[in-house]
Design a protein around this motif. Structure first.
Motif, mmCIF file in Angstrom:
data_model
loop_
_atom_site.group_PDB
_atom_site.id
_atom_site.type_symbol
_atom_site.label_atom_id
_atom_site.label_comp_id
_atom_site.label_asym_id
_atom_site.label_seq_id
_atom_site.Cartn_x
_atom_site.Cartn_y
_atom_site.Cartn_z
ATOM 1 N N ARG A 291 0.818 -1.218 0.000
ATOM 2 C CA ARG A 291 0.000 0.000 0.000
ATOM 3 C C ARG A 291 0.843 1.254 0.000
ATOM 4 O O ARG A 291 0.432 2.289 -0.541
ATOM 5 C CB ARG A 291 -0.905 0.017 1.241
ATOM 6 N N VAL A 292 2.017 1.171 0.635
ATOM 7 C CA VAL A 292 2.890 2.332 0.752
ATOM 8 C C VAL A 292 4.327 1.903 0.457
ATOM 9 O O VAL A 292 4.661 0.716 0.545
ATOM 10 C CB VAL A 292 2.825 2.959 2.172
ATOM 11 N N PRO A 293 5.190 2.864 0.100
ATOM 12 C CA PRO A 293 6.596 2.502 -0.083
ATOM 13 C C PRO A 293 7.240 2.102 1.239
ATOM 14 O O PRO A 293 6.892 2.630 2.301
ATOM 15 C CB PRO A 293 7.228 3.787 -0.636
ATOM 16 N N ILE A 294 8.167 1.157 1.160
ATOM 17 C CA ILE A 294 8.860 0.655 2.346
ATOM 18 C C ILE A 294 10.349 0.910 2.181
ATOM 19 O O ILE A 294 10.971 0.410 1.230
ATOM 20 C CB ILE A 294 8.589 -0.848 2.548
ATOM 21 N N ILE A 295 10.904 1.695 3.086
ATOM 22 C CA ILE A 295 12.321 2.040 3.036
ATOM 23 C C ILE A 295 13.080 0.898 3.699
ATOM 24 O O ILE A 295 13.026 0.733 4.918
ATOM 25 C CB ILE A 295 12.591 3.383 3.756
ATOM 26 N N LEU A 296 13.743 0.105 2.874
ATOM 27 C CA LEU A 296 14.391 -1.105 3.360
ATOM 28 C C LEU A 296 15.900 -0.936 3.226
ATOM 29 O O LEU A 296 16.449 -1.044 2.131
ATOM 30 C CB LEU A 296 13.919 -2.312 2.555
ATOM 31 N N THR A 297 16.541 -0.651 4.337
ATOM 32 C CA THR A 297 17.979 -0.430 4.318
ATOM 33 C C THR A 297 18.686 -1.530 5.098
ATOM 34 O O THR A 297 18.085 -2.226 5.907
ATOM 35 C CB THR A 297 18.332 0.938 4.932
ATOM 36 N N SER A 298 19.975 -1.649 4.849
ATOM 37 C CA SER A 298 20.803 -2.613 5.559
ATOM 38 C C SER A 298 21.506 -1.922 6.715
ATOM 39 O O SER A 298 21.782 -0.717 6.667
ATOM 40 C CB SER A 298 21.847 -3.204 4.601
ATOM 41 N N ARG A 299 21.810 -2.694 7.755
ATOM 42 C CA ARG A 299 22.535 -2.124 8.891
ATOM 43 C C ARG A 299 23.914 -1.611 8.482
ATOM 44 O O ARG A 299 24.492 -0.757 9.146
ATOM 45 C CB ARG A 299 22.670 -3.171 10.008
ATOM 46 N N ALA A 300 24.432 -2.116 7.361
ATOM 47 C CA ALA A 300 25.749 -1.690 6.896
ATOM 48 C C ALA A 300 25.676 -0.463 5.983
ATOM 49 O O ALA A 300 26.710 0.079 5.591
ATOM 50 C CB ALA A 300 26.429 -2.836 6.149
ATOM 51 N N ASP A 301 24.464 -0.002 5.651
ATOM 52 C CA ASP A 301 24.329 1.123 4.732
ATOM 53 C C ASP A 301 24.884 2.409 5.335
ATOM 54 O O ASP A 301 24.750 2.669 6.529
ATOM 55 C CB ASP A 301 22.854 1.346 4.360
ATOM 56 N N SER A 302 25.440 3.236 4.471
ATOM 57 C CA SER A 302 25.929 4.550 4.892
ATOM 58 C C SER A 302 24.750 5.499 5.081
ATOM 59 O O SER A 302 23.632 5.244 4.627
ATOM 60 C CB SER A 302 26.863 5.117 3.822
ATOM 61 N N THR A 303 25.021 6.608 5.744
ATOM 62 C CA THR A 303 23.974 7.616 5.940
ATOM 63 C C THR A 303 23.466 8.151 4.614
ATOM 64 O O THR A 303 22.260 8.345 4.420
ATOM 65 C CB THR A 303 24.507 8.778 6.798
ATOM 66 N N VAL A 304 24.377 8.369 3.654
ATOM 67 C CA VAL A 304 23.959 8.914 2.363
ATOM 68 C C VAL A 304 22.990 7.965 1.661
ATOM 69 O O VAL A 304 22.005 8.405 1.048
ATOM 70 C CB VAL A 304 25.184 9.210 1.464
ATOM 71 N N THR A 305 23.219 6.666 1.783
ATOM 72 C CA THR A 305 22.329 5.690 1.173
ATOM 73 C C THR A 305 20.965 5.697 1.847
ATOM 74 O O THR A 305 19.921 5.628 1.190
ATOM 75 C CB THR A 305 22.950 4.291 1.249
ATOM 76 N N ARG A 306 20.957 5.783 3.168
ATOM 77 C CA ARG A 306 19.686 5.832 3.900
ATOM 78 C C ARG A 306 18.895 7.095 3.541
ATOM 79 O O ARG A 306 17.665 7.052 3.380
ATOM 80 C CB ARG A 306 19.946 5.775 5.406
#
Length: 329
Positions: A291-306
């Motif tokens: 129904r809505v977008p889901i922001i799926l990040t990894s614990r290893a992701d950088s701040t810029v990626t998040r």
């Protein structure tokens, strides 16, 4: 130019390892021009996940609801030296409960996107896909990486490298359509979709080439809309004009694809990680089809990626709002 256009109001200079992230900066700038995205953040109980939420809030991208044990969330904020007293906290006793409450906030209209905190992806997605009380739609849920590859002019969307392990042809119709809708929300025009395989000719011994041909014919007949679809294409002649010319491929997609549809999760995962670790690319992640977008990040992701993931979700949510407005009219 096929990347999202820069809008008024400068985005923060996002840098990592000394290089600028121009493609991500344009996404953030575009999202900053929109209303803040109301996001239910499931279990942001460590410094990495909460820090990204705080920075996205400070950039004006999101208006978060922090879902989880208040003591743990506040402890993470203290470690960051950040004041979160103005942020709403929805209490949930543990990670599974956080996922369920975040989904409930969406169902009740209090949030228009989900964001993964410091819980396992399976916990969050389990709450999303459950048949009673979840966020399913008629679409198959799929994942897209929005890749910022150094030296490549536009963002590359790679799908599906995280959710669908061995998608059927029917699944791939949804995967392709989700990716096209994402590219259009990012203001990519035209959307050029390459259905990848190991070769650019149809070979009955290679099932992915047969499926690629079927997907192209489905696009011709209006079963997939909004983009130009071609395949099978090998990776080189999908993204490199020189390689396409050498193979004498006449196609509006070959050599200039901005969406890459992989045969299966293994191929997609290896492609995305190869770009990340060998080409210094960054991979913002988003799940579509719910129904809505889901922001799926990894614990290893950088701040810029998040931050880029938040920006992409904001653009998707805005596209959904505009579509609802058109339907109501």
């Amino acid at each position: 130019m096929e990347a999202v256009m820069t809008v008024a109001g400068p985005a923060q200079n996002l840098s990592q390892h000394g290089r600028r992230h121009d493609k991500y900066e344009r996404l953030v700038a575009a999202a900053q021009s929109l209303p803040k995205l109301k996001v239910a953040v499931a279990h942001p109980c460590d410094e990495a996940s909460l820090g990204a939420v705080i920075e996205a809030t400070e950039l004006g991208l999101i208006d978060p609801i922090l879902v989880g044990p208040p003591i743990k969330i506040k402890a993470a904020a203290e470690k960051l030296g950040k004041d979160i007293s103005q942020m709403r906290i929805a209490e949930a006793s543990h990670s599974h409960a956080s996922a369920e409450e975040a989904v409930n906030l969406v169902r009740s209209g209090q949030a228009e996107a989900l964001m993964k905190g410091s819980l396992h992806t399976d916990e969050l997605m389990g709450a999303v896909v459950r048949r009673e009380g979840g966020l399913r739609t008629a679409r198959r849920i799929s994942h897209c990486f929005v890749m910022d590859v150094p030296g490549h002019e536009t963002p590359l969307i790679i799908t599906d490298a995280a959710v669908n392990i061995a998608p059927t042809l029917e699944d791939k119709v949804h995967i392709v359509q989700n990716a096209i809708d994402l590219a259009r929300a990012m203001r990519v025009d035209p959307v050029r979709v390459a259905i990848l395989s190991a070769m650019e000719t149809v070979n009955p011994k290679v099932p992915s080439t047969i499926e690629a041909a079927a997907l192209c014919k489905m696009a011709d007949r209006g079963q997939i809309t909004g983009g130009i679809v071609d395949g099978p294409l090998a990776l080189d002649n999908a993204i490199d004009l020189g390689a396409a010319k050498i193979k004498k491929i006449q196609s509006p997609v070959a050599g200039q694809a901005n969406v890459l549809v992989v045969p299966d999760l293994e191929a997609g995962n290896m492609l995305a990680k190869s770009l990340t670790f060998l080409a210094d690319a960054d991979a913002a992640g988003i799940v579509l089809g719910a129904r809505v977008p889901i922001i799926l990040t990894s614990r290893a992701d950088s701040t810029v990626t998040r931050l880029a993931s938040c920006a992409v979700a904001s653009l998707v949510a805005d596209a959904q709002r505009r579509q609802l407005t058109v339907q109501e009219v």
